[in-house]
Design a protein around this motif. Structure first.
Motif, PDB file in Angstrom:
ATOM      1  N   ALA A 107      78.640  45.520  54.498  1.00 34.17           N
ATOM      2  CA  ALA A 107      77.768  44.345  54.420  1.00 34.17           C
ATOM      3  C   ALA A 107      78.270  43.363  53.370  1.00 34.17           C
ATOM      4  O   ALA A 107      78.239  42.138  53.575  1.00 34.17           O
ATOM      5  CB  ALA A 107      76.336  44.785  54.099  1.00 34.17           C
ATOM      6  N   GLY A 108      78.763  43.885  52.254  1.00 38.24           N
ATOM      7  CA  GLY A 108      79.272  43.015  51.206  1.00 38.24           C
ATOM      8  C   GLY A 108      80.574  42.327  51.559  1.00 38.24           C
ATOM      9  O   GLY A 108      80.901  41.283  50.979  1.00 38.24           O
ATOM     10  N   MET A 109      81.316  42.884  52.516  1.00 35.07           N
ATOM     11  CA  MET A 109      82.597  42.301  52.912  1.00 35.07           C
ATOM     12  C   MET A 109      82.457  41.197  53.955  1.00 35.07           C
ATOM     13  O   MET A 109      83.390  40.397  54.143  1.00 35.07           O
ATOM     14  CB  MET A 109      83.509  43.399  53.461  1.00 35.07           C
ATOM     15  CG  MET A 109      84.012  44.386  52.423  1.00 35.07           C
ATOM     16  SD  MET A 109      85.115  43.622  51.188  1.00 35.07           S
ATOM     17  CE  MET A 109      86.515  43.173  52.216  1.00 35.07           C
ATOM     18  N   VAL A 110      81.335  41.123  54.639  1.00 38.99           N
ATOM     19  CA  VAL A 110      81.185  40.178  55.746  1.00 38.99           C
ATOM     20  C   VAL A 110      81.551  38.743  55.360  1.00 38.99           C
ATOM     21  O   VAL A 110      82.236  38.043  56.122  1.00 38.99           O
ATOM     22  CB  VAL A 110      79.761  40.256  56.344  1.00 38.99           C
ATOM     23  CG1 VAL A 110      79.509  39.089  57.319  1.00 38.99           C
ATOM     24  CG2 VAL A 110      79.563  41.585  57.054  1.00 38.99           C
ATOM     25  N   PRO A 111      81.131  38.234  54.180  1.00 44.44           N
ATOM     26  CA  PRO A 111      81.487  36.842  53.844  1.00 44.44           C
ATOM     27  C   PRO A 111      82.988  36.596  53.742  1.00 44.44           C
ATOM     28  O   PRO A 111      83.433  35.436  53.837  1.00 44.44           O
ATOM     29  CB  PRO A 111      80.809  36.635  52.481  1.00 44.44           C
ATOM     30  CG  PRO A 111      79.683  37.611  52.469  1.00 44.44           C
ATOM     31  CD  PRO A 111      80.212  38.814  53.184  1.00 44.44           C
ATOM     32  N   GLN A 112      83.788  37.642  53.539  1.00 46.06           N
ATOM     33  CA  GLN A 112      85.241  37.469  53.420  1.00 46.06           C
ATOM     34  C   GLN A 112      85.951  37.505  54.767  1.00 46.06           C
ATOM     35  O   GLN A 112      87.150  37.215  54.848  1.00 46.06           O
ATOM     36  CB  GLN A 112      85.831  38.573  52.533  1.00 46.06           C
ATOM     37  CG  GLN A 112      85.296  38.606  51.114  1.00 46.06           C
ATOM     38  CD  GLN A 112      85.975  39.671  50.285  1.00 46.06           C
ATOM     39  OE1 GLN A 112      87.190  39.870  50.371  1.00 46.06           O
ATOM     40  NE2 GLN A 112      85.190  40.362  49.467  1.00 46.06           N
ATOM     41  N   LEU A 113      85.238  37.834  55.829  1.00 43.52           N
ATOM     42  CA  LEU A 113      85.853  38.040  57.139  1.00 43.52           C
ATOM     43  C   LEU A 113      85.773  36.788  57.990  1.00 43.52           C
ATOM     44  O   LEU A 113      84.873  35.965  57.826  1.00 43.52           O
ATOM     45  CB  LEU A 113      85.165  39.208  57.858  1.00 43.52           C
ATOM     46  CG  LEU A 113      85.034  40.512  57.056  1.00 43.52           C
ATOM     47  CD1 LEU A 113      84.347  41.574  57.897  1.00 43.52           C
ATOM     48  CD2 LEU A 113      86.394  40.991  56.568  1.00 43.52           C
ATOM     49  N   ARG A 114      86.727  36.667  58.908  1.00 42.99           N
ATOM     50  CA  ARG A 114      86.707  35.505  59.805  1.00 42.99           C
ATOM     51  C   ARG A 114      87.478  35.807  61.083  1.00 42.99           C
ATOM     52  O   ARG A 114      88.429  36.584  61.090  1.00 42.99           O
ATOM     53  CB  ARG A 114      87.301  34.286  59.108  1.00 42.99           C
ATOM     54  CG  ARG A 114      88.810  34.376  58.869  1.00 42.99           C
ATOM     55  CD  ARG A 114      89.356  33.123  58.224  1.00 42.99           C
ATOM     56  NE  ARG A 114      90.802  33.168  58.067  1.00 42.99           N
ATOM     57  CZ  ARG A 114      91.458  32.807  56.981  1.00 42.99           C
ATOM     58  NH1 ARG A 114      90.776  32.365  55.918  1.00 42.99           N
ATOM     59  NH2 ARG A 114      92.779  32.869  56.926  1.00 42.99           N
ATOM     60  N   PHE A 115      87.028  35.165  62.153  1.00 39.17           N
ATOM     61  CA  PHE A 115      87.746  35.198  63.431  1.00 39.17           C
ATOM     62  C   PHE A 115      88.567  33.924  63.516  1.00 39.17           C
ATOM     63  O   PHE A 115      88.031  32.827  63.407  1.00 39.17           O
ATOM     64  CB  PHE A 115      86.755  35.272  64.588  1.00 39.17           C
ATOM     65  CG  PHE A 115      87.417  35.276  65.948  1.00 39.17           C
ATOM     66  CD1 PHE A 115      87.810  36.463  66.531  1.00 39.17           C
ATOM     67  CD2 PHE A 115      87.641  34.079  66.619  1.00 39.17           C
ATOM     68  CE1 PHE A 115      88.425  36.463  67.783  1.00 39.17           C
ATOM     69  CE2 PHE A 115      88.256  34.070  67.869  1.00 39.17           C
ATOM     70  CZ  PHE A 115      88.646  35.265  68.454  1.00 39.17           C
ATOM     71  N   ASP A 116      89.886  34.067  63.683  1.00 37.22           N
ATOM     72  CA  ASP A 116      90.736  32.877  63.779  1.00 37.22           C
ATOM     73  C   ASP A 116      91.753  33.079  64.890  1.00 37.22           C
ATOM     74  O   ASP A 116      91.690  34.041  65.664  1.00 37.22           O
ATOM     75  CB  ASP A 116      91.414  32.577  62.438  1.00 37.22           C
ATOM     76  CG  ASP A 116      92.295  33.729  61.942  1.00 37.22           C
ATOM     77  OD1 ASP A 116      92.634  34.629  62.744  1.00 37.22           O
ATOM     78  OD2 ASP A 116      92.662  33.728  60.748  1.00 37.22           O
TER      79      ASP A 116
END
Length: 296
Positions: free
Chosen positions: A195-204
């Motif tokens: 949950a804490g990592m979600v802000p660092q993730l992205r679909f590109d």
């Protein structure tokens, strides 16, 4: 036996996917490896179908991290060797779980040496290194959470939380041996970490390209293409909701009966492999502890 040709066909197909490898599981007698046969990971990692679903789910999770996808993009021949990458990952997991201690330690040392060469900059120019302890923790948590989620979905849905905690604590050993730090060791800690990592993730675009390749790369026999779609759909289904939501709906394949079919495929894979490396490892451990002679 009438079913034996079918069993051999299924087993042969599984070995094509995972690779036979050069790992020894039969010796030395009595060596329990890193964990021993009473470990939860020996149970979780024993079935091919949940493990392949969990492995693909882990990849879907891992590559949302910009630094992780950069390493794959810059240092992997994923476009030409999708099956080879899957086989190498499967062999590492099998070896560190079931092989004798020296064999497992050799595998880990080899991966550490490879990681030392994997470095560069991501699409935004941020430096990355596969030996970065935090990045290693990310890759590890993605893997073990995927494996356990698939095991819970297809094999042991009622596994107690205490057993799930034991699994994460066991596998944290491998992560630390690879160089990871601050590795979460309980189911609750893993959930909080993700949950804490979600802000660092992205679909590109890079993630989209890797997803396209793993979804369309040629496979033999052709029937594996259907199995791959079932696996990919099931892998998306076991992702945590906030992470699955990062993938556009059009990027997520549809196969309404995939989960049910995978549930039926799990015991079929177990039957075909007849215990596989887990059975061989148990025989190795037992060979060092012969039964006592009967009283005369």
């Amino acid at each position: 036996m009438a079913l034996e040709p079918l069993r051999k066909l299924i087993a042969g197909t599984i070995l094509k996917i995972t690779g036979s490898g050069q790992i020894r599981f039969d010796a030395p007698p009595g060596d329990p490896g890193l964990f021993g046969p009473d470990a939860v990971c020996w149970r979780v990692h024993a079935d091919f179908v949940p493990m392949v679903v969990g492995g693909v789910s882990a990849l879907l999770l891992q590559m949302l991290h910009p630094l992780a996808i950069a390493g794959v993009w810059d240092h992997s021949n994923f476009r030409d060797d999708v099956m080879g990458r899957l086989a190498r990952t499967a062999q590492f997991i099998a070896g560190t779980t079931y092989a004798a201690r020296a064999e497992a330690e050799t595998l880990i040392a080899r991966v550490r040496r490879i990681h030392e060469r994997v470095q560069g900059k991501d699409a935004s120019g941020q430096p990355y290194s596969a030996s970065d302890p935090d990045l290693l923790t990310w890759v590890h948590v993605a893997e073990v959470s995927g494996f356990l989620a698939a095991h819970l979905r297809f094999t042991e849905p009622d596994m107690p939380i205490a057993e799930q905690d034991r699994y994460y604590a066991e596998m944290a050993l491998v992560a630390r041996m690879l160089g990871a730090r601050d590795v979460p060791e309980t189911a609750a800690a893993v959930q909080d970490y993700l949950a804490g990592m979600v802000p660092q993730l992205r679909f590109d675009d890079r993630v989209a390209e890797v997803l396209r390749v793993i979804s369309t790369a040629p496979v033999r026999p052709a029937a594996l293409g259907v199995f791959r779609k079932m696996v990919t759909v099931s892998a998306f289904q076991i992702l945590p909701d906030p992470i699955r939501a990062l993938y556009p709906r059009k990027a997520q394949p549809r196969f309404p009966v995939a989960s049910g079919l995978m549930g039926m495929a799990t015991p079929a894979g177990r039957w075909a492999m007849q215990g596989g490396v887990a059975r061989r490892a148990r025989a190795r451990v037992a060979a060092g502890n012969p039964a006592p002679s009967p009283m005369v």
